[in-house]
Design an enzyme around this catalytic site. Structure first.
Site, PDB file in Angstrom:
ATOM      1  N   ASP A  62     -99.561   3.804 -30.452  1.00 28.58           N
ATOM      2  CA  ASP A  62     -99.208   4.398 -29.235  1.00 28.58           C
ATOM      3  C   ASP A  62     -99.142   3.192 -28.094  1.00 28.58           C
ATOM      4  O   ASP A  62    -100.007   2.607 -27.647  1.00 28.58           O
ATOM      5  CB  ASP A  62    -100.200   5.573 -28.826  1.00 28.58           C
ATOM      6  CG  ASP A  62     -99.704   6.131 -27.408  1.00 28.58           C
ATOM      7  OD1 ASP A  62     -98.931   5.544 -26.721  1.00 28.58           O
ATOM      8  OD2 ASP A  62    -100.299   7.202 -27.449  1.00 28.58           O
ATOM      9  N   TYR A  97    -106.226   8.244 -25.941  1.00 28.25           N
ATOM     10  CA  TYR A  97    -105.896   9.391 -24.838  1.00 28.25           C
ATOM     11  C   TYR A  97    -106.523  10.665 -25.409  1.00 28.25           C
ATOM     12  O   TYR A  97    -106.474  10.835 -26.591  1.00 28.25           O
ATOM     13  CB  TYR A  97    -104.150   9.394 -24.818  1.00 28.25           C
ATOM     14  CG  TYR A  97    -103.587  10.564 -23.947  1.00 28.25           C
ATOM     15  CD1 TYR A  97    -103.694  10.119 -22.459  1.00 28.25           C
ATOM     16  CD2 TYR A  97    -102.968  11.420 -24.564  1.00 28.25           C
ATOM     17  CE1 TYR A  97    -102.940  11.047 -21.699  1.00 28.25           C
ATOM     18  CE2 TYR A  97    -102.349  12.331 -23.685  1.00 28.25           C
ATOM     19  CZ  TYR A  97    -102.451  12.028 -22.316  1.00 28.25           C
ATOM     20  OH  TYR A  97    -101.980  13.048 -21.325  1.00 28.25           O
ATOM     21  N   ARG A 147     -80.694  21.750 -31.311  1.00 27.74           N
ATOM     22  CA  ARG A 147     -82.112  21.338 -31.705  1.00 27.74           C
ATOM     23  C   ARG A 147     -82.237  20.370 -32.928  1.00 27.74           C
ATOM     24  O   ARG A 147     -82.788  19.431 -32.969  1.00 27.74           O
ATOM     25  CB  ARG A 147     -82.864  22.712 -32.332  1.00 27.74           C
ATOM     26  CG  ARG A 147     -84.143  22.151 -32.812  1.00 27.74           C
ATOM     27  CD  ARG A 147     -85.069  23.591 -33.066  1.00 27.74           C
ATOM     28  NE  ARG A 147     -84.442  24.956 -33.174  1.00 27.74           N
ATOM     29  CZ  ARG A 147     -84.003  25.287 -34.326  1.00 27.74           C
ATOM     30  NH1 ARG A 147     -83.724  24.404 -35.241  1.00 27.74           N
ATOM     31  NH2 ARG A 147     -83.312  26.432 -34.547  1.00 27.74           N
ATOM     32  N   LYS A 192     -93.825   7.897 -18.798  1.00 27.81           N
ATOM     33  CA  LYS A 192     -94.561   6.667 -18.075  1.00 27.81           C
ATOM     34  C   LYS A 192     -93.538   5.811 -17.701  1.00 27.81           C
ATOM     35  O   LYS A 192     -92.573   6.289 -17.141  1.00 27.81           O
ATOM     36  CB  LYS A 192     -95.729   6.357 -18.992  1.00 27.81           C
ATOM     37  CG  LYS A 192     -96.799   7.273 -19.586  1.00 27.81           C
ATOM     38  CD  LYS A 192     -97.278   8.184 -18.370  1.00 27.81           C
ATOM     39  CE  LYS A 192     -97.960   9.360 -19.119  1.00 27.81           C
ATOM     40  NZ  LYS A 192     -98.745   9.318 -20.238  1.00 27.81           N
TER      41      LYS A 192
HETATM   42  C1  LIG Z   1     -99.446  10.034 -21.309  1.00 30.74           C
HETATM   43  C2  LIG Z   1     -99.529   9.750 -22.609  1.00 30.74           C
HETATM   44  C3  LIG Z   1     -99.517  10.696 -23.736  1.00 30.74           C
HETATM   45  C4  LIG Z   1     -98.735  11.868 -23.813  1.00 30.74           C
HETATM   46  O1  LIG Z   1     -97.552  11.760 -23.255  1.00 30.74           O
HETATM   47  P1  LIG Z   1     -96.724  12.846 -22.564  1.00 30.74           P
HETATM   48  O2  LIG Z   1     -95.495  12.441 -22.415  1.00 30.74           O
HETATM   49  O3  LIG Z   1     -97.761  13.349 -21.462  1.00 30.74           O
HETATM   50  O4  LIG Z   1     -96.763  13.883 -23.598  1.00 30.74           O
HETATM   51  C5  LIG Z   1     -99.955  10.004 -24.994  1.00 30.74           C
HETATM   52  N1  LIG Z   1    -100.480   8.688 -25.118  1.00 30.74           N
HETATM   53  C6  LIG Z   1    -100.583   7.914 -24.090  1.00 30.74           C
HETATM   54  C7  LIG Z   1    -101.474   6.723 -24.321  1.00 30.74           C
HETATM   55  C8  LIG Z   1    -100.311   8.380 -22.895  1.00 30.74           C
HETATM   56  O5  LIG Z   1    -100.605   7.772 -21.736  1.00 30.74           O
END
Ligand SMILES: *Cc1c(COP(=O)(O)O)cnc(C)c1O
Length: 393
Positions: free
Chosen positions: A181, A109, A56, A206
């Site tokens: 982000d 998001y 962890r 992604k």
């Molecule tokens: C998918 C996404 C997230 C969250 O990511 P996870 O890996 O699904 O927790 C946060 N911000 C944006 C812009 C996203 O597309």
């Protein structure tokens, strides 16, 4: 700069070479490590000696991936979390305390909005939701308690682009952190820290991984904002699994190649859709000259505009459902950044939590479709779209 990213992605780990050293990195599944002496255990746990004790707190697969991300983002520090949301939560927990105020983009998001507004409120923070395309609106919302401004490099699904250097300048004038982000862009398209941001968050789920088989996140930034990060990461329990890190590190090797191809394909697709086939009303792509942020994107993104293309069909929800049925060769799944082309329907997935009116106010119609363009040949993608649009007309 693109060349530097091209070179960073596929490089193997530069550990001291031993004869017989494997080229591919091993997967370290152990949840715990053996200590030689009590003194050594204490020093390892205190971070005074490099090495691992308990998974962890850190493990080699997360460190390997974090180091790649750190280099890609020109960051001093980077950490891997078990999801993109974990990385944003880590940013929140490590940088704020009760009483702080946040300014968050009105186009975040959905889960990020929930975290930074609703969840944050339960921990004694306040938030202002602002259209961050307007710097004056941000300036007006800043209070003496404002701690951070949170925006997305490219927003979902209308692909608005944040002016990161202007936002960083404004934030720093007021002694506020800019948190970006960068999930929709990824480091091959944009590196927010190089433009002045203090922290960058990415969902590695992604395009960074690209193969739809991993859930992971990343936080990167400078030494000045890192003080509380390692303890918060382990204490709140956001550590990522070694196998996921290993898979993402493998996906990352082809990130630059995939981003270049999917961006080029997305531009071809956007240009095709802009000719207005079928019942298309409007196309959103930052690479098209009529996009409101086209000039900004051209300056900020080294000539690539990302792999997402959004369009709206006249005829609302029925038209969208007909198109999705006709385009069954393109999987309908509410994520993006996958190697193959996929599509999503924001009104029934990512933005279903908003009222019809709230969606309309953001420019999201029931007939809006978001494509995540993959690395197939652009001819095939366009052929499928042309056929499906003709059938659903
Ligand atoms: C998918 C996404 C997230 C969250 O990511 P996870 O890996 O699904 O927790 C946060 N911000 C944006 C812009 C996203 O597309």
């Amino acid at each position: 700069m693109a060349k530097r990213i091209d070179d960073l992605c596929p490089r193997p780990q530069l550990a001291p070479l031993l004869p017989g050293e494997p080229l591919a990195p091993p997967i370290h599944l152990s949840s715990v490590y053996r200590c030689q002496t009590p003194e050594q255990a204490a020093a390892l746990l205190a971070g005074e000696l490099p090495g691992y004790v308990y998974r962890r707190d850190g493990h080699p697969n997360a460190d390997f991936l974090a180091d790649k991300c750190r280099q890609l983002h020109s960051a001093q520090r980077a950490a891997i979390t078990a999801s993109g949301m974990g990385a944003l939560a880590l940013a929140l927990v490590s940088q704020t305390t009760a009483g702080d105020h946040l300014i968050v983009s009105s186009r975040l998001y959905g889960r990020s909005h929930l975290l930074l507004v609703d969840e944050a409120a339960t921990r004694g923070l306040t938030s202002s939701v602002v259209d961050t395309s307007h710097l004056a609106a941000i300036e007006e919302a800043i209070t003496p308690h404002t701690r951070m401004i949170v925006v997305e490099t490219i927003t979902n699904p209308l692909l608005r682009v944040a002016n990161l250097s202007a936002l960083a300048e404004l934030a720093h004038e007021h002694d506020v952190l800019l948190v970006v982000d960068n999930s929709l862009a990824g480091p091959a398209i944009c590196r927010p820290l190089e433009l002045g941001a203090d922290l960058v968050v990415e969902s590695l789920t992604k395009s960074m991984n690209g193969h739809s088989d991993v859930l992971l996140g990343m936080l990167a930034g400078g030494d000045l904002v890192w003080k509380r990060v390692p303890q918060a990461l382990s204490t709140w329990g956001w550590t990522a699994a070694p196998f996921d890190c290993w898979l993402a590190a493998r996906g990352l090797e082809t990130l630059a190649l995939r981003s270049e191809r999917s961006s080029a394909n997305a531009l071809s697709v956007a240009r095709f859709l802009a000719t207005g086939p079928g019942a298309i009303e409007v196309v959103h792509y930052p690479g098209l000259p009529n996009h409101p942020d086209h000039d900004l994107a051209a300056r900020q993104f080294d000539g690539h505009f990302g792999s997402l293309v959004t369009f709206t069909l006249s005829g609302g929800a029925d038209a969208a459902a007909e198109f999705i049925a006709a385009a069954s060769r393109i999987p309908f799944c509410p994520s993006f950044g996958e190697n193959s082309t996929t599509l999503s329907h924001p009104a029934s997935t990512s933005h279903r939590g908003l009222s019809h009116e709230a969606r309309q106010a953001l420019g999201i119609d029931d007939g809006t479709i978001r494509l995540s363009v993959g690395i197939e040949s652009s001819e095939t993608i366009i052929e499928i779209l042309a056929e499906s649009l003709a059938r659903s007309r």
